[in-house]
Design a protein around this motif. Structure first.
Motif, PDB file in Angstrom:
ATOM      1  N   LEU A   1      14.634   5.962 -11.243  1.00  0.00           N
ATOM      2  CA  LEU A   1      14.274   4.551 -11.368  1.00  0.00           C
ATOM      3  C   LEU A   1      14.117   3.898  -9.996  1.00  0.00           C
ATOM      4  O   LEU A   1      13.217   3.080  -9.782  1.00  0.00           O
ATOM      5  CB  LEU A   1      15.332   3.812 -12.196  1.00  0.00           C
ATOM      6  N   GLY A   2      14.991   4.273  -9.074  1.00  0.00           N
ATOM      7  CA  GLY A   2      14.869   3.749  -7.726  1.00  0.00           C
ATOM      8  C   GLY A   2      13.557   4.147  -7.078  1.00  0.00           C
ATOM      9  O   GLY A   2      12.898   3.337  -6.408  1.00  0.00           O
ATOM     10  N   VAL A   3      13.146   5.409  -7.283  1.00  0.00           N
ATOM     11  CA  VAL A   3      11.867   5.881  -6.738  1.00  0.00           C
ATOM     12  C   VAL A   3      10.702   5.170  -7.417  1.00  0.00           C
ATOM     13  O   VAL A   3       9.704   4.824  -6.780  1.00  0.00           O
ATOM     14  CB  VAL A   3      11.734   7.406  -6.903  1.00  0.00           C
ATOM     15  N   ILE A   4      10.817   4.938  -8.725  1.00  0.00           N
ATOM     16  CA  ILE A   4       9.757   4.235  -9.466  1.00  0.00           C
ATOM     17  C   ILE A   4       9.543   2.842  -8.874  1.00  0.00           C
ATOM     18  O   ILE A   4       8.411   2.430  -8.600  1.00  0.00           O
ATOM     19  CB  ILE A   4      10.133   4.128 -10.956  1.00  0.00           C
ATOM     20  N   ILE A   5      10.646   2.130  -8.664  1.00  0.00           N
ATOM     21  CA  ILE A   5      10.543   0.771  -8.121  1.00  0.00           C
ATOM     22  C   ILE A   5       9.954   0.805  -6.714  1.00  0.00           C
ATOM     23  O   ILE A   5       9.087  -0.013  -6.370  1.00  0.00           O
ATOM     24  CB  ILE A   5      11.925   0.091  -8.122  1.00  0.00           C
ATOM     25  N   GLY A   6      10.417   1.745  -5.901  1.00  0.00           N
ATOM     26  CA  GLY A   6       9.900   1.845  -4.535  1.00  0.00           C
ATOM     27  C   GLY A   6       8.424   2.181  -4.489  1.00  0.00           C
ATOM     28  O   GLY A   6       7.655   1.563  -3.740  1.00  0.00           O
ATOM     29  N   THR A   7       8.011   3.165  -5.291  1.00  0.00           N
ATOM     30  CA  THR A   7       6.598   3.563  -5.317  1.00  0.00           C
ATOM     31  C   THR A   7       5.715   2.440  -5.823  1.00  0.00           C
ATOM     32  O   THR A   7       4.673   2.128  -5.241  1.00  0.00           O
ATOM     33  CB  THR A   7       6.415   4.803  -6.214  1.00  0.00           C
ATOM     34  N   ALA A   8       6.144   1.800  -6.911  1.00  0.00           N
ATOM     35  CA  ALA A   8       5.353   0.701  -7.469  1.00  0.00           C
ATOM     36  C   ALA A   8       5.243  -0.444  -6.471  1.00  0.00           C
ATOM     37  O   ALA A   8       4.180  -1.080  -6.352  1.00  0.00           O
ATOM     38  CB  ALA A   8       5.984   0.218  -8.772  1.00  0.00           C
ATOM     39  N   SER A   9       6.322  -0.713  -5.740  1.00  0.00           N
ATOM     40  CA  SER A   9       6.293  -1.806  -4.761  1.00  0.00           C
ATOM     41  C   SER A   9       5.270  -1.536  -3.674  1.00  0.00           C
ATOM     42  O   SER A   9       4.469  -2.408  -3.319  1.00  0.00           O
ATOM     43  CB  SER A   9       7.680  -1.995  -4.142  1.00  0.00           C
ATOM     44  N   ILE A  10       5.282  -0.318  -3.143  1.00  0.00           N
ATOM     45  CA  ILE A  10       4.337   0.027  -2.069  1.00  0.00           C
ATOM     46  C   ILE A  10       2.898  -0.040  -2.569  1.00  0.00           C
ATOM     47  O   ILE A  10       2.022  -0.633  -1.928  1.00  0.00           O
ATOM     48  CB  ILE A  10       4.644   1.438  -1.521  1.00  0.00           C
ATOM     49  N   VAL A  11       2.645   0.577  -3.726  1.00  0.00           N
ATOM     50  CA  VAL A  11       1.272   0.636  -4.242  1.00  0.00           C
ATOM     51  C   VAL A  11       0.733  -0.759  -4.537  1.00  0.00           C
ATOM     52  O   VAL A  11      -0.391  -1.105  -4.165  1.00  0.00           O
ATOM     53  CB  VAL A  11       1.210   1.524  -5.512  1.00  0.00           C
ATOM     54  N   VAL A  12       1.543  -1.586  -5.207  1.00  0.00           N
ATOM     55  CA  VAL A  12       1.076  -2.931  -5.568  1.00  0.00           C
ATOM     56  C   VAL A  12       0.851  -3.771  -4.320  1.00  0.00           C
ATOM     57  O   VAL A  12      -0.146  -4.501  -4.214  1.00  0.00           O
ATOM     58  CB  VAL A  12       2.082  -3.620  -6.515  1.00  0.00           C
TER      59      VAL A  12
ATOM     60  N   SER B   1       2.434   0.740 -11.539  1.00  0.00           N
ATOM     61  CA  SER B   1       1.589   0.022 -10.582  1.00  0.00           C
ATOM     62  C   SER B   1       0.292  -0.436 -11.220  1.00  0.00           C
ATOM     63  O   SER B   1      -0.155  -1.574 -11.008  1.00  0.00           O
ATOM     64  CB  SER B   1       1.278   0.923  -9.374  1.00  0.00           C
ATOM     65  N   PHE B   2      -0.336   0.449 -12.010  1.00  0.00           N
ATOM     66  CA  PHE B   2      -1.573   0.075 -12.696  1.00  0.00           C
ATOM     67  C   PHE B   2      -1.324  -1.057 -13.691  1.00  0.00           C
ATOM     68  O   PHE B   2      -2.156  -1.961 -13.835  1.00  0.00           O
ATOM     69  CB  PHE B   2      -2.165   1.286 -13.416  1.00  0.00           C
ATOM     70  N   ALA B   3      -0.177  -1.005 -14.359  1.00  0.00           N
ATOM     71  CA  ALA B   3       0.145  -2.061 -15.319  1.00  0.00           C
ATOM     72  C   ALA B   3       0.356  -3.397 -14.598  1.00  0.00           C
ATOM     73  O   ALA B   3      -0.158  -4.441 -15.022  1.00  0.00           O
ATOM     74  CB  ALA B   3       1.395  -1.676 -16.113  1.00  0.00           C
ATOM     75  N   ILE B   4       1.094  -3.362 -13.482  1.00  0.00           N
ATOM     76  CA  ILE B   4       1.344  -4.590 -12.722  1.00  0.00           C
ATOM     77  C   ILE B   4       0.047  -5.119 -12.120  1.00  0.00           C
ATOM     78  O   ILE B   4      -0.226  -6.320 -12.141  1.00  0.00           O
ATOM     79  CB  ILE B   4       2.384  -4.328 -11.613  1.00  0.00           C
ATOM     80  N   SER B   5      -0.774  -4.200 -11.591  1.00  0.00           N
ATOM     81  CA  SER B   5      -2.054  -4.596 -10.999  1.00  0.00           C
ATOM     82  C   SER B   5      -2.955  -5.254 -12.039  1.00  0.00           C
ATOM     83  O   SER B   5      -3.600  -6.278 -11.769  1.00  0.00           O
ATOM     84  CB  SER B   5      -2.756  -3.371 -10.402  1.00  0.00           C
ATOM     85  N   GLY B   6      -2.997  -4.663 -13.242  1.00  0.00           N
ATOM     86  CA  GLY B   6      -3.804  -5.250 -14.311  1.00  0.00           C
ATOM     87  C   GLY B   6      -3.313  -6.636 -14.697  1.00  0.00           C
ATOM     88  O   GLY B   6      -4.114  -7.549 -14.935  1.00  0.00           O
ATOM     89  N   ALA B   7      -1.979  -6.801 -14.739  1.00  0.00           N
ATOM     90  CA  ALA B   7      -1.418  -8.108 -15.086  1.00  0.00           C
ATOM     91  C   ALA B   7      -1.748  -9.143 -14.007  1.00  0.00           C
ATOM     92  O   ALA B   7      -2.092 -10.286 -14.318  1.00  0.00           O
ATOM     93  CB  ALA B   7       0.100  -7.989 -15.258  1.00  0.00           C
TER      94      ALA B   7
ATOM     95  N   ILE C   1      -8.116  -9.153  -7.366  1.00  0.00           N
ATOM     96  CA  ILE C   1      -7.290  -9.369  -6.180  1.00  0.00           C
ATOM     97  C   ILE C   1      -6.441  -8.137  -5.886  1.00  0.00           C
ATOM     98  O   ILE C   1      -5.991  -7.931  -4.764  1.00  0.00           O
ATOM     99  CB  ILE C   1      -6.391 -10.608  -6.390  1.00  0.00           C
ATOM    100  N   SER C   2      -6.204  -7.304  -6.912  1.00  0.00           N
ATOM    101  CA  SER C   2      -5.444  -6.066  -6.737  1.00  0.00           C
ATOM    102  C   SER C   2      -6.344  -4.884  -7.079  1.00  0.00           C
ATOM    103  O   SER C   2      -6.939  -4.841  -8.154  1.00  0.00           O
ATOM    104  CB  SER C   2      -4.208  -6.068  -7.644  1.00  0.00           C
ATOM    105  N   TYR C   3      -6.438  -3.927  -6.146  1.00  0.00           N
ATOM    106  CA  TYR C   3      -7.326  -2.780  -6.327  1.00  0.00           C
ATOM    107  C   TYR C   3      -6.589  -1.516  -5.918  1.00  0.00           C
ATOM    108  O   TYR C   3      -6.091  -1.412  -4.783  1.00  0.00           O
ATOM    109  CB  TYR C   3      -8.587  -2.968  -5.489  1.00  0.00           C
ATOM    110  N   ILE C   4      -6.485  -0.554  -6.840  1.00  0.00           N
ATOM    111  CA  ILE C   4      -5.782   0.701  -6.574  1.00  0.00           C
ATOM    112  C   ILE C   4      -6.785   1.852  -6.606  1.00  0.00           C
ATOM    113  O   ILE C   4      -7.197   2.292  -7.686  1.00  0.00           O
ATOM    114  CB  ILE C   4      -4.673   0.955  -7.613  1.00  0.00           C
TER     115      ILE C   4
END
Length: 469
Positions: free
Chosen positions: A26-37, A403-409, A427-430
């Motif tokens: 979970l810690g890695v998930i949060i870290g990865t999503a933070s960087i990508v977003v 990240s894709f879910a957050i970016s879409g939101a 505004i968000s592009y992955i």
């Protein structure tokens, strides 16, 4: 011990401690999503700038400005702070077109006007230019639309997709920005009346009898005659709705020659507003344009042509210079945003290291036994590194999904207010490369975090490990 055995043991160890593994992942998930977003926000803004440049003719298009003309002030590029010394005229356009590597030189004239339709009046920014220049701007039109006809004797417009928001009721003075309701104006189908002499129209509505608008006559003006109303219609509308902002959002494009003909007819016997005049208030014989659009045939020649135009006494805005300046700014923005996200992944790395160390303490006897059975130190290190890498990989994959879910939101929420924020597109592009790099980085962080625990496992004495249990 082969790779399959190592992988099976690593996964088995992680499964035995499901809660701890879940919390670490979970810690890695949060870290990865933070960087990508965070990085995706910078990339989204960068793409918005690129789209804007493409809508302005691409990287090989230059905007050249001379002495002020028209009722819209053009900005300068900052490299030549002195005011231009020459007007841009038809002779100037011919001179520009003869410069080596210049593919197209077209005049542009900007002025304000009114559109009238029933109880509504709309303020518009008219941009007169040639058909070639409009084609160079890569304007995407709604189905069935076309560029204005040349020298037709009647003005045709390509309306910006946001122009409808500029209409308001004559009586109440309220429009879209006041009520939130779109005026009953169909830019594609409705026949409208155009007012070029806005000052005379305003004076007539306010009851003033002079052309100056300040209660007295000025040199070169005479008692205002009623403003003419010209029937106009649309040849096309820029693609997109009133919530899709772009470079052409508020503009109304028309053929420059037809516009000049109507201006000379409207202001016959007096100076056209914005046109240069002599000290006695008389207009010059030439027509001065607001700017010129110059298309260079080779990207490598843009700087040379820009400098040549500056040496001739004009100011030049280059899309290349604009993009280069924005690139450096976006690099800083992305570094800052990525750094903020990296803090989360650093915390996750500490969590991985802690998990692996706890695993070693709990599996001390197991490590001693497999050493006694002949397992090499290299295999032991590989086993722990695999566990750490798998935590990183699993967190990276799920983190990208989040990240894709957050970016879409983010794009959905910001999309409704994109017009007011000035963003074209998301505004968000992955991109794919960001997804792959982030997963690889998460795996690398996991292995680095698990390296020292793996070394500790290698250095455990088999007899001490068994005796410790």
């Amino acid at each position: 011990m082969n790779l399959t055995d190592l992988l099976r043991m690593s996964l088995g160890n992680l499964k035995r401690r499901k809660l701890r593994t879940f919390l670490t992942v979970l810690g890695v998930i949060i870290g990865t999503a933070s960087i990508v977003v965070m990085i995706s926000l910078g990339l989204g803004m960068q793409n918005s700038i690129y789209q804007e440049v493409e809508q302005s003719g691409g990287l090989t298009t230059l905007t050249v400005t001379g002495k002020s003309s028209g009722d819209t002030m053009m900005g300068y590029d900052g490299q030549n702070s002195d005011e231009p010394t020459k007007y841009i005229t038809d002779d100037t356009i011919k001179e520009f077109s003869q410069i080596e590597h210049v593919k197209l030189a077209a005049p542009m004239y900007q002025m304000s006007g009114y559109l009238l339709k029933g109880p509504y009046i709309g303020y518009i920014q008219i941009v007169g230019t040639t058909r070639e220049a409009l084609e160079n701007q890569n304007i995407e039109l709604r189905p069935g639309g076309s560029l204005p006809a040349e020298n037709s004797g009647q003005l045709e417009f390509v309306f910006g997709n946001g122009l409808q928001t500029q209409f308001y009721e004559k009586n109440s003075g309220k429009g879209y920005w006041d009520t939130g309701e779109m005026p009953d104006v169909d830019l594609e189908k409705d026949q409208m009346f155009l007012v070029l002499n806005t000052q005379a129209y305003d004076n007539a509505r306010s009851g003033s009898g002079f052309g100056s608008g300040d209660g007295g006559e000025q040199p070169g003006t005479r008692k205002a005659k009623p403003a003419q109303k010209y029937v106009v219609h649309s040849s096309g509308v820029v693609a997109g709705g009133p919530d899709s902002y772009n470079t052409h959002f508020y503009n109304a494009y028309c053929d420059i020659d037809t516009l000049k003909m109507m201006l000379k007819r409207e202001f016959a016997g007096t100076a056209i507003p914005g046109q240069p005049q002599t000290k006695s208030g008389k207009p010059y014989k030439f027509f001065a344009y607001t700017s010129a659009s110059v298309k260079v045939d080779d990207l490598d020649e843009v700087d040379a042509v820009s400098q040549q135009l500056r040496d001739m006494g004009y100011n030049v805005q280059s899309n290349v210079e604009y993009v280069e300046s924005m690139k450096s700014q976006f690099a800083i923005i992305q570094a800052v945003l990525g750094g903020i996200g990296a803090v989360s992944l650093l915390v996750a790395a500490i969590g991985i290291a802690n998990t692996m160390m706890m695993s070693i303490y709990e599996r001390t006897k197991e490590i001693g036994v497999i050493k006694v059975l002949g397992c090499s130190l290299k295999n032991i290190k590989q086993m722990f590194l695999m566990e750490a890498a798998f935590i990183g990989f699993l967190g990276g994959v799920i983190g990208n999904i989040f990240s894709f879910a957050i970016s879409g939101a983010i794009n959905f929420i910001v999309g409704s207010s994109g017009e007011s924020m000035g963003f074209a597109g998301n505004i968000s592009y992955i991109p794919v490369w960001l997804m792959l790099v982030s997963m690889g980085f998460a795996v690398l962080v996991g292995m680095v975090a698990g390296y020292f625990p793996a070394l500790r496992a290698m250095r455990l004495s088999p007899l001490a490990a068994i005796r410790n249990e």
